[in-house]
Design an enzyme around this catalytic site. Structure first.
Site, mmCIF file in Angstrom:
data_model
loop_
_atom_site.group_PDB
_atom_site.id
_atom_site.type_symbol
_atom_site.label_atom_id
_atom_site.label_comp_id
_atom_site.label_asym_id
_atom_site.label_seq_id
_atom_site.Cartn_x
_atom_site.Cartn_y
_atom_site.Cartn_z
ATOM 1 N N GLU A 243 0.806 -1.227 0.000
ATOM 2 C CA GLU A 243 0.000 0.000 0.000
ATOM 3 C C GLU A 243 0.838 1.275 0.000
ATOM 4 O O GLU A 243 0.811 2.046 0.977
ATOM 5 C CB GLU A 243 -0.965 -0.006 1.197
ATOM 6 C CG GLU A 243 -1.892 -1.203 1.222
ATOM 7 C CD GLU A 243 -2.899 -1.173 2.361
ATOM 8 O OE1 GLU A 243 -2.799 -0.292 3.236
ATOM 9 O OE2 GLU A 243 -3.774 -2.045 2.398
ATOM 10 N N GLU B 295 -5.582 -8.528 0.665
ATOM 11 C CA GLU B 295 -6.256 -8.181 1.925
ATOM 12 C C GLU B 295 -7.715 -7.885 1.645
ATOM 13 O O GLU B 295 -8.033 -7.159 0.702
ATOM 14 C CB GLU B 295 -5.670 -6.903 2.564
ATOM 15 C CG GLU B 295 -4.368 -7.068 3.265
ATOM 16 C CD GLU B 295 -3.865 -5.772 3.887
ATOM 17 O OE1 GLU B 295 -4.697 -4.910 4.277
ATOM 18 O OE2 GLU B 295 -2.644 -5.614 3.972
HETATM 19 O O1 IFM Z 1 -4.356 -3.134 9.115
HETATM 20 C C1 IFM Z 1 -4.287 -2.599 7.837
HETATM 21 C C2 IFM Z 1 -3.124 -3.193 7.068
HETATM 22 O O2 IFM Z 1 -1.918 -3.004 7.728
HETATM 23 C C3 IFM Z 1 -3.008 -2.532 5.715
HETATM 24 N N1 IFM Z 1 -4.262 -2.573 5.008
HETATM 25 C C4 IFM Z 1 -5.449 -2.143 5.716
HETATM 26 C C5 IFM Z 1 -5.546 -2.868 7.050
HETATM 27 C C6 IFM Z 1 -6.809 -2.422 7.796
HETATM 28 O O3 IFM Z 1 -6.810 -1.045 7.995
#
Ligand code: IFM
Length: 471
Positions: free
Chosen positions: A193, A377
């Site tokens: 990210e 994710e």
């Molecule tokens: O916890 C975070 C993760 O580290 C990165 N993506 C989003 C998740 C939830 O906010």
């Protein structure tokens, strides 16, 4: 109905579609989720779970510094202990394996494995070697992220991602890790990210290192992407058998009205959240609309940088959580207009599975060289409590079911999606929100470090068992 991802599973009983565990999860027979080679796993990140921040030669990271500052993290929480995974990793892997999860996405803490002069830290390296070897023994597919936000503080002291040199230090770090860990990693992701690192870290200051300037954000982004581009050939040379990619969080922006101004606002929202990262990676250029939103913030780009950044990828990791409804701000940009009466999570984020499908199919139309995709994710936070030894996280079961349906729809629409990782394996340090927000499919009691498998994890395990039985 055709536009509703949940409708894919309309053969399920009403109890199941509300997220109950009463019946097993039964996607339709033609669903890609039944395919044995569609990887289903869970994800975590070093600073969010490891703890042990000053053990075995680990150096401070920007998150140690940031979370120690009053007012930066809810309740003054820090990652000093987190889930104590550094000491409990063996039991945590047993738990992962016992759920039948086939993939594990983890990240390496850069400050744990090398010092300011680039000298390897054996004890830190050994931790990851033991961890990855054990995962391999268990037959679990390993996705390793090199940078999930825990920049060594000594690099931040020299400008962090505002300093071009950090990109070259990252390539050195990638070189060390891929020489040391070759053969135990199935897929390397350079960055997690970059939008969050650049925008939240340098643009609005909500994350470490806490700087707030749009011009800083665009320059930090350029150096992050350059770091990625410099690392990819190094990873290829040292560990040719593994896949190489990057992980981007993506955001759906929908217009608050049919007006041309609101449509433009939604477009600019997605430029800022998605094209800012994906265009340089997949088109070799920054989207010019970004600089309409933030006039005068063009980063300093040297000859050859864009070619370095846009080198071919083996996979693209996609993280998706919610959508944002936006309207024109009356000037160059957009403003959020939260919708009323919609389902939300503990984060206040709207549950909107169709956004995942629509973004993925849109990327396929926009980027002709879109690499194979892993959803690296997806998940939600809820205020989960343990009652009689159980955690009934029914909203999460429903959330996961609907998002998996959206993934299935995107696959049917022709997007090459090869796997899905739940965020997260266990509750953990949720950055500026500390420990209050619980994203895990396993509950963590932070006072005892006791892990309790939630209903959602049982539900996923049940499906995986059934899939195995049918294979
Ligand atoms: O916890 C975070 C993760 O580290 C990165 N993506 C989003 C998740 C939830 O906010």
């Amino acid at each position: 109905m055709a536009n509703d991802a949940s409708a894919v599973f309309d053969t399920l009983s009403p109890a199941v579609s509300k997220g109950s565990l009463a019946d097993p999860f039964t996607p339709p027979a033609d669903s890609a989720l039944w395919r044995k080679n569609f990887l289903l796993g869970a994800a975590t990140a070093s600073y969010q779970i490891e703890g042990a921040v000053d053990e075995d030669g680990r150096l401070p990271s920007i998150w140690d510094t940031f979370s120690a500052k009053p007012g930066k993290v809810l309740a003054g929480d820090t990652g000093a202990v987190a889930c104590d995974h550094y000491h409990r990793w063996e039991a945590d892997i047993e738990m992962l394996a016992s759920l039948g999860l086939e993939g594990y996405r983890l990240s390496i803490a850069w400050p744990r494995v090398m010092d300011a002069a680039g000298v390897p830290n054996r004890k830190g390296l050994d931790f990851y070697k033991r961890l990855l070897n054990r995962l391999k023994e268990k037959g679990i597919t390993t996705f390793v992220t090199l940078y999930h936000w825990d920049l060594p503080q000594h690099l931040e002291d020299r400008g962090g991602w505002l300093n071009r040199d950090t990109a070259y230090r990252f390539a050195d770090y990638a070189d060390l890790m891929s020489r040391e860990l070759a053969g135990t990693v199935d897929a390397w992701a350079t960055l997690n990210e970059p939008w969050c690192s650049a925008y939240l870290g340098y643009g609005n200051g909500h994350h470490a290192p806490g700087l707030a300037n749009d011009r800083f954000a665009t320059q930090a982004m350029h150096h992050l992407l350059l770091a990625h581009g410099l690392a990819v050939p190094v990873l290829r040379a040292n560990d040719p058998a593994s896949q190489k990619g990057i992980v981007a969080n993506i955001g759906r922006g929908t217009p608050n009205s049919d007006s041309a101004a609101d449509q433009r606002a939604a477009h600019l929202f997605e430029v800022q959240h998605n094209a800012w990262i994906l265009d340089p990676l997949l088109k070799g250029a920054y989207p010019q609309d970004l600089f309409e939103l933030w006039p005068g913030t063009e980063p300093l780009v040297l000859d050859g940088d864009m070619q370095t950044i846009s080198a071919p990828l083996d996979f693209l990791g996609i993280n998706y959580y919610f959508r944002t409804n936006v309207a024109s701000d009356g000037a160059h940009g957009f403003r959020d207009v939260p919708l009323e009466g919609v389902e939300r999570t503990q984060m206040g984020w709207e549950v909107y599975p169709d956004g995942l499908r629509d973004l993925l199919t849109g990327f396929k139309r926009t980027y002709h060289n879109l690499p194979p995709i892993y959803i690296t994710e997806n998940g939600m936070a809820s205020d989960d409590q343990v009652t009689d030894g159980h955690v009934d996280d029914t909203q999460r079961i429903s959330f996961l079911k609907r998002h998996l349906a959206a993934v299935d729809q995107a696959i049917k629409a022709g997007v090459d999606i090869r796997g899905y990782f739940l965020w997260s394996l266990m509750d953990n340090f949720e950055w500026a929100f500390g420990y209050e927000r619980r994203f895990g499919v396993v509950h963590v009691d932070y006072s005892t470090q006791k892990r309790t498998v939630k209903r959602s994890a049982e539900w996923v395990a049940k499906f995986l068992k059934e899939r195995k039985a049918r294979a």
